[in-house]
Design an enzyme around this catalytic site. Structure first.
Site, PDB file in Angstrom:
ATOM      1  N   ASN A   1       0.855  -1.192   0.000  1.00 34.07           N
ATOM      2  CA  ASN A   1       0.000   0.000   0.000  1.00 34.07           C
ATOM      3  C   ASN A   1       0.900   1.255   0.000  1.00 34.07           C
ATOM      4  O   ASN A   1       2.119   1.127   0.076  1.00 34.07           O
ATOM      5  CB  ASN A   1      -0.914  -0.055   1.226  1.00 34.07           C
TER       6      ASN A   1
ATOM      7  N   CYS B   1       1.986   3.583   2.089  1.00 29.34           N
ATOM      8  CA  CYS B   1       3.049   3.895   3.066  1.00 29.34           C
ATOM      9  C   CYS B   1       3.937   2.698   3.387  1.00 29.34           C
ATOM     10  O   CYS B   1       4.797   2.769   4.277  1.00 29.34           O
ATOM     11  CB  CYS B   1       2.425   4.483   4.311  1.00 29.34           C
TER      12      CYS B   1
ATOM     13  N   GLU C   1       3.430  -0.353   4.691  1.00 26.94           N
ATOM     14  CA  GLU C   1       3.250  -1.280   5.806  1.00 26.94           C
ATOM     15  C   GLU C   1       2.419  -2.509   5.456  1.00 26.94           C
ATOM     16  O   GLU C   1       2.346  -3.452   6.238  1.00 26.94           O
ATOM     17  CB  GLU C   1       2.605  -0.550   7.002  1.00 26.94           C
TER      18      GLU C   1
END
Ligand code: CDP
Length: 638
Positions: A340, A342, A344
């Site tokens: 995704n 960012c 994580e």
């Protein structure tokens, strides 16, 4: 930090001024004229109730765990009065899925009747969900709070979409991304399947324009959509280090023209590449269209470019893609190529994941961790997040299908820095790293336990057979349960430090719209300084000049030691902290290693190499002042 009275919003939860501002702007429901029509408490209760309703499907007389493919009637036109139209639609949607898959013993009208007769049970679940949110012990990701019991009904933050090597496929992905952004979700893409620039296009006898030119299309589309959405759309663009266009990709964000400003970019680095790098050898670039080797190139050349660009601009980050796939619990469903926005949450194409985070700062009392309370909160959070999967209004049928197969959820933490301060442990210490492992191991194991408990009643996730869990003979409801998200907004709502990051500034000046300047001091620092009789406005203004207390003589050494900011802390500790959490996280950890402005290119390299050695799944750095636009300025915020 408390908002006594903010115009337009009644604060019934003693939130911070910033929390109220954020909630008012984008979370609290509004009428057609834009007036806020709920309080923060009502927002959490709306969310809790919406998700609690799902429990009705798992009542013994209704749910058929074995799933025998029975068609069930749903032709109920009348909405019962005690449900809102969006609740009614959500239940209908979930029922349609459950009955199609054969998980229902009864018709929809029976479900509605049961809701009424078993309301006490639903109410208890609702109260359990509401309790953790109202105290901000647990906060779900933003889309859940924004969209529960609304027309949109899209509850997840994270999506990954496939980008196939065809014009039709690429533009479908653009359209799908737009639909996801509209609902508050973020999208990740691997562009590694696109044939390289200059390659042949058989149908037109032309030449391909390559991944970078198509990424610009996604970027512009994101820009256009964000005008109407609830939050700025975010993208992750990943390219394999073996792709022939990799050099252009690495330098793609280094421009005056703010190209790809809606993208984070990451290079998917393989073991093959890292081996070549360590041997100072060449490695192959391959055309994804036919798998053929195009040429061999010095790994060092590519690596140096990655590091230099990261030093200059913060991009690209790196994803250690083989490590990601080694740890992936549902390998039999396919290979992971992207995360995704960012970083994580590694996901398969068309998978989505809902996140939520526990506010660790609240789990300290008299210098001790409240383990029992933490355990209960983890169990409640897992229950809540498993329900989100059923309640969610997926933006695409493919996403609904993929998400329900693995039922991934991502429980994480925020307020880690504040927890450490309350325990009197400096962030950059062996003790903190050890505690990180201990706390996250506990949360991870309890979340697995909670998910296994759910599996007893609700069954294992549909793709369980063949998964790593199946190999171990462990029956679990969710293929993954833990993820460390950045908690950019929900940590503001909770009023704590974000994610596992150190404090960013001990004090800073916030510029507000009317030109006023407000001094904001970290509440724990303020409390300690007041207790020691050392607090003064003047001193705090001095701290706010740089955000750091390390050079200020009036702050005692032991307090300085506890209040080191992201920039005061050596990058090695940032990476070690990330690795400590990663050890006990099913998915991945979003962490920005903040470097001081004067950090060197070799500091960046050391950071990336250490992350690889410590088995992080990815790494991102940000050198202070290295981009024109920085999200948060040290010392001052606007
Ligand atoms: O705090 P909040 O739940 O709003 O989000 P976060 O933890 O900062 O970000 C979690 C994920 O939400 C990111 O990795 C993105 O997938 C997504 N996100 C997004 O799409 N757009 C944003 N403006 C912020 C987050």
């Amino acid at each position: 930090r408390q908002a006594k009275k903010v115009i337009g919003v009644q604060d019934d939860l003693k939130l911070t001024v910033n929390a109220i501002k954020v909630l008012e702007a984008r979370y609290l429901l509004k009428d057609e004229n834009g007036n806020v029509i709920e309080t923060p408490r009502q927002m959490f209760e709306r969310t809790a109730r919406y998700l609690a309703l799902v429990d009705i499907f798992y009542e013994d007389d209704i749910y058929d765990k074995e799933g025998k493919q029975k068609e069930r009637k749903i032709d109920v036109e009348e909405k019962p009065e005690f449900l809102s139209i969006w609740e009614f639609n959500m239940l209908k949607r979930a029922f349609t899925y459950f009955s199609k898959e054969g998980y229902m013993k009864v018709d929809f009208s029976y479900v509605l009747d049961s809701l009424k007769s078993k309301w006490d049970k639903i109410e208890r679940v609702k109260n359990k969900f509401a309790e953790v949110m109202l105290h901000r012990k647990y906060v779900p990701n933003s889309p859940t709070l924004m969209n529960a019991n609304t027309k949109l009904g899209q509850l997840s933050a994270c999506f990954v979409l496939p980008v196939p090597d065809s014009i039709e496929g690429i533009f479908n992905a653009v359209k799908y991304a737009a639909m996801i952004h509209k609902s508050g979700g973020g999208t990740g893409f691997s562009f590694s399947r696109l044939r390289p620039k200059g390659d042949i296009v058989a149908s037109t006898m032309g030449v391909a324009s390559g991944p970078l030119s198509f990424m610009r299309v996604f970027d512009v589309a994101t820009d256009v959509i964000k005008q109407g959405g609830k939050r700025r759309g975010a993208n992750m663009g990943v390219l394999s280090v073996h792709h022939p266009d990799i050099l252009e990709f690495i330098t793609s964000k280094d421009s005056e023209n703010k190209v790809l400003s809606n993208f984070n970019i990451s290079v998917a680095v393989t073991d093959e590449f890292m081996d070549a790098l360590l041997r100072d050898d060449y490695y192959p670039l391959r055309n994804p269209r036919n798998g053929e080797e195009v040429k061999r190139i010095k790994a060092r050349q590519v690596w140096d470019l990655i590091i230099t660009q990261a030093w200059k601009t913060g991009d690209p980050g790196v994803i250690f893609i083989d490590e990601v796939n080694r740890k992936h619990p549902v390998k039999h469903l396919g290979e992971i190529e992207s995360t995704n926005p960012c970083g994580e949450q590694p996901l398969l194409p068309y998978e989505s994941c809902n996140l939520g985070s526990i506010n660790l700062s609240l789990f300290v009392e008299n210098g001790k961790i409240k383990w029992d309370d933490l355990r209960d909160t983890v169990h409640t959070a897992v229950h809540f997040m498993d329900n989100v999967i059923d309640a969610n209004n997926y933006p695409l049928p493919q996403v609904a299908e993929m998400t329900r197969r693995s039922r991934k959820i991502g429980l994480g933490v925020m307020g880690w820095a504040e927890m450490l301060i309350k325990l009197g442990i400096p962030y950059d210490s062996e003790e903190a790293v050890e505690l990180a492992e201990k706390v996250m191991k506990f949360i991870n194991e309890e979340s697995h336990r909670a998910s296994m408990k759910l599996a007893e009643k609700r069954g294992v996730f549909p793709a369980w057979e063949g998964s790593e869990w199946w190999k171990k003979g462990m029956k679990i409801r969710n293929a993954t349960t833990t993820t460390i998200a950045p908690t950019g907004t929900i940590s503001i709502i909770a009023g704590t430090s974000s994610s596992i990051e150190p404090l960013f500034a001990i004090a800073f000046i916030r510029r507000v719209l009317d030109g006023q300047e407000l001094l904001e001091v970290n509440p724990l620092f303020e409390e300690i300084m007041k207790r020691e009789g050392l607090y003064s406005e003047e001193l705090m203004h001095k701290v706010a000049e740089t955000g750091s207390v390390q050079h200020i003589d009036d702050v005692p050494e032991n307090i300085k030691r506890l209040f080191r900011t992201a920039h005061d802390i050596d990058p090695v500790w940032h990476v070690r902290m990330q690795a400590a959490f990663q050890k006990y996280v099913d998915n991945a950890v979003s962490k920005t290693v903040n470097l001081r402005h004067d950090a060197s290119i070799s500091d960046v390299e050391d950071t990336y190499i250490l992350a690889w050695k410590l088995k992080c799944k990815g790494i991102t750095i940000y050198r202070d002042g290295s981009k024109n636009v920085q999200v948060i300025y040290k010392g001052t915020k606007t």
